[in-house]
Design a protein around this motif. Structure first.
Motif, PDB file in Angstrom:
ATOM      1  N   PHE A   1     -50.033 -18.284  38.498  1.00 50.02           N
ATOM      2  CA  PHE A   1     -50.658 -18.540  37.194  1.00 50.02           C
ATOM      3  C   PHE A   1     -49.681 -19.321  36.328  1.00 50.02           C
ATOM      4  CE2 PHE A   1     -52.784 -14.836  38.864  1.00 50.02           C
ATOM      5  CZ  PHE A   1     -54.113 -15.022  38.511  1.00 50.02           C
ATOM      6  N   ASP A   2     -50.174 -20.358  35.689  1.00 47.80           N
ATOM      7  CA  ASP A   2     -49.350 -21.218  34.834  1.00 47.80           C
ATOM      8  C   ASP A   2     -49.700 -21.054  33.366  1.00 47.80           C
ATOM      9  OD1 ASP A   2     -48.270 -22.265  37.130  1.00 47.80           O
ATOM     10  OD2 ASP A   2     -48.752 -24.347  36.681  1.00 47.80           O
ATOM     11  N   ASP A   3     -48.724 -21.395  32.522  1.00 42.14           N
ATOM     12  CA  ASP A   3     -48.874 -21.691  31.088  1.00 42.14           C
ATOM     13  C   ASP A   3     -48.842 -20.481  30.160  1.00 42.14           C
ATOM     14  OD1 ASP A   3     -49.070 -24.272  31.933  1.00 42.14           O
ATOM     15  OD2 ASP A   3     -51.092 -24.640  31.151  1.00 42.14           O
TER      16      ASP A   3
ATOM     17  N   MET B   1     -44.151 -19.271  33.497  1.00 43.36           N
ATOM     18  CA  MET B   1     -44.307 -19.160  32.051  1.00 43.36           C
ATOM     19  C   MET B   1     -43.720 -20.348  31.308  1.00 43.36           C
ATOM     20  SD  MET B   1     -43.489 -15.162  31.227  1.00 43.36           S
ATOM     21  CE  MET B   1     -44.390 -13.832  32.029  1.00 43.36           C
ATOM     22  N   ILE B   2     -44.392 -20.735  30.231  1.00 45.53           N
ATOM     23  CA  ILE B   2     -43.853 -21.709  29.283  1.00 45.53           C
ATOM     24  C   ILE B   2     -42.937 -20.969  28.321  1.00 45.53           C
ATOM     25  CG2 ILE B   2     -44.443 -23.287  27.399  1.00 45.53           C
ATOM     26  CD1 ILE B   2     -47.046 -23.890  28.845  1.00 45.53           C
TER      27      ILE B   2
ATOM     28  N   TYR C   1     -40.832 -20.160  36.006  1.00 44.45           N
ATOM     29  CA  TYR C   1     -40.608 -21.016  34.834  1.00 44.45           C
ATOM     30  C   TYR C   1     -41.430 -22.301  34.908  1.00 44.45           C
ATOM     31  CZ  TYR C   1     -36.678 -17.804  34.935  1.00 44.45           C
ATOM     32  OH  TYR C   1     -35.910 -16.664  35.015  1.00 44.45           O
ATOM     33  N   HIS C   2     -41.795 -22.782  33.703  1.00 45.26           N
ATOM     34  CA  HIS C   2     -42.705 -23.928  33.605  1.00 45.26           C
ATOM     35  C   HIS C   2     -42.326 -24.829  32.424  1.00 45.26           C
ATOM     36  CE1 HIS C   2     -46.296 -25.948  34.880  1.00 45.26           C
ATOM     37  NE2 HIS C   2     -47.058 -25.578  33.862  1.00 45.26           N
ATOM     38  N   SER C   3     -41.023 -24.861  32.105  1.00 42.34           N
ATOM     39  CA  SER C   3     -40.445 -25.668  31.011  1.00 42.34           C
ATOM     40  C   SER C   3     -40.566 -24.940  29.677  1.00 42.34           C
ATOM     41  CB  SER C   3     -41.073 -27.066  30.917  1.00 42.34           C
ATOM     42  OG  SER C   3     -42.308 -27.040  30.226  1.00 42.34           O
ATOM     43  N   MET C   4     -40.004 -25.548  28.640  1.00 30.85           N
ATOM     44  CA  MET C   4     -40.050 -24.952  27.305  1.00 30.85           C
ATOM     45  C   MET C   4     -41.341 -25.282  26.572  1.00 30.85           C
ATOM     46  SD  MET C   4     -38.541 -23.010  25.188  1.00 30.85           S
ATOM     47  CE  MET C   4     -38.635 -22.543  23.463  1.00 30.85           C
ATOM     48  N   THR C   5     -41.767 -26.552  26.638  1.00 31.83           N
ATOM     49  CA  THR C   5     -42.901 -26.993  25.821  1.00 31.83           C
ATOM     50  C   THR C   5     -43.992 -27.703  26.608  1.00 31.83           C
ATOM     51  OG1 THR C   5     -41.787 -29.071  25.272  1.00 31.83           O
ATOM     52  CG2 THR C   5     -41.437 -27.208  23.761  1.00 31.83           C
ATOM     53  N   HIS C   6     -43.913 -27.722  27.941  1.00 34.67           N
ATOM     54  CA  HIS C   6     -44.926 -28.338  28.799  1.00 34.67           C
ATOM     55  C   HIS C   6     -45.070 -29.850  28.572  1.00 34.67           C
ATOM     56  CE1 HIS C   6     -48.701 -28.771  31.093  1.00 34.67           C
ATOM     57  NE2 HIS C   6     -48.422 -27.586  31.619  1.00 34.67           N
ATOM     58  N   PRO C   7     -43.972 -30.597  28.533  1.00 36.85           N
ATOM     59  CA  PRO C   7     -44.106 -32.049  28.428  1.00 36.85           C
ATOM     60  C   PRO C   7     -44.308 -32.670  29.807  1.00 36.85           C
ATOM     61  CG  PRO C   7     -41.808 -31.494  28.498  1.00 36.85           C
ATOM     62  CD  PRO C   7     -42.564 -30.183  28.571  1.00 36.85           C
TER      63      PRO C   7
END
Length: 275
Positions: free
Chosen positions: A61-63, A88-89, A112-118
């Motif tokens: 699961f993302d985001d 997780m973002i 992990y899925h980055s800090m801000t999803h750029p």
């Protein structure tokens, strides 16, 4: 990954055994994914994936975490005694630390899925690295209460799967595995829960299993998840839970004629392919 970090993650994931009845989907096995030297998996993007047997499914699961939605995802998973991996973002984890920590406390793997999803390809390498590191730090502070120089669990997924050779190499040098996916429902697209369920099951039946990408922030996914898990049980699919493991990454190659679907999508759309 440092041995002490691996031990902490595995200890957090072990927890008490759930009392699962024979009708629950459950977890068929736990796969310890080696991260020494990094690597990348997921046939939508990369020419290799995890060494899963036919019929085995990894849920990701993302985001999230997202209050009001992630709780319902956790409840659906718990009802079937299923474990998943949550990418997780950082800013979402920082905004809902108790919920982020609950994901780990309930035995799921936090990644992990980055800090801000750029879109990392729109940033310079240094800016992209900083965003990734901030995401590591924010998630770990929310989940564990503090952050180290390296992430607790060495699993990362690029937003929209928009990686680059430089960033892949940098993550590999830190013994971090990059995750793509083998299939998805495309739950970022407008559709009903029924349509998402039908699409996802049809794609699973064609692929015979694999790493599945979903989003715990999407209402349609939250709504269809209990039925999806029951359908997996009825169709004989088996859930594999991922945790970090020692040694190098083990993979199986893509079939002959493989091409990267996400590269095609990334070239044709500035928005990328979800993720």
């Amino acid at each position: 990954m440092r041995p002490i970090a691996l031990a902490l993650v595995l200890a957090a994931l072990s927890g008490p055994a759930l009392a699962c009845g024979p009708d629950a989907l459950g977890v068929s096995r736990t796969l310890r994914v080696g991260t020494l030297g990094g690597g990348a998996v997921g046939l939508k993007t990369y020419p290799r994936t995890l060494p899963l047997a036919p019929g085995e499914v990894v849920l990701t699961f993302d985001d999230g975490p997202m209050p009001g939605k992630t709780e319902r995802v956790l409840a659906a998973l718990d009802a079937e005694c299923v474990k998943a991996t949550f990418f997780m973002i950082g800013r979402n984890a920082a905004a809902a630390p108790r919920l982020a920590a609950r994901v780990l406390q309930e035995g799921h793997t936090v990644a992990y899925h980055s800090m801000t999803h750029p879109n990392m390809r729109h940033l310079g390498v240094a800016a992209a690295q900083a965003n990734i590191d901030k995401g590591f730090q924010a998630v770990d502070e929310a989940v564990y209460g503090d952050a180290w120089n390296e992430p607790r669990a060495p699993f990362f997924r690029f937003p929209g799967f928009a990686d680059s050779p430089a960033l892949d190499s940098w993550l590999a040098s830190r013994d971090i595995v990059v995750f793509g996916a083998d299939l998805w429902a495309g739950d970022w697209e407008p559709m009903t829960p029924d349509q998402e369920l039908a699409r996802l099951l049809a794609r699973l039946d064609r692929s015979k299993g694999g790493i599945v990408l979903l989003h715990d922030i999407q209402p349609r996914t939250v709504a269809m998840l209990p039925r999806f898990l029951r359908a997996l049980k009825e169709k004989g699919y088996r859930i594999v839970h991922l945790v970090p493991g020692p040694g190098p990454l083990e993979t199986r190659p893509a079939p002959a004629g493989w091409t990267s679907e996400t590269e095609r999508i990334l070239r044709s759309s500035a928005k990328g392919a979800g993720g």
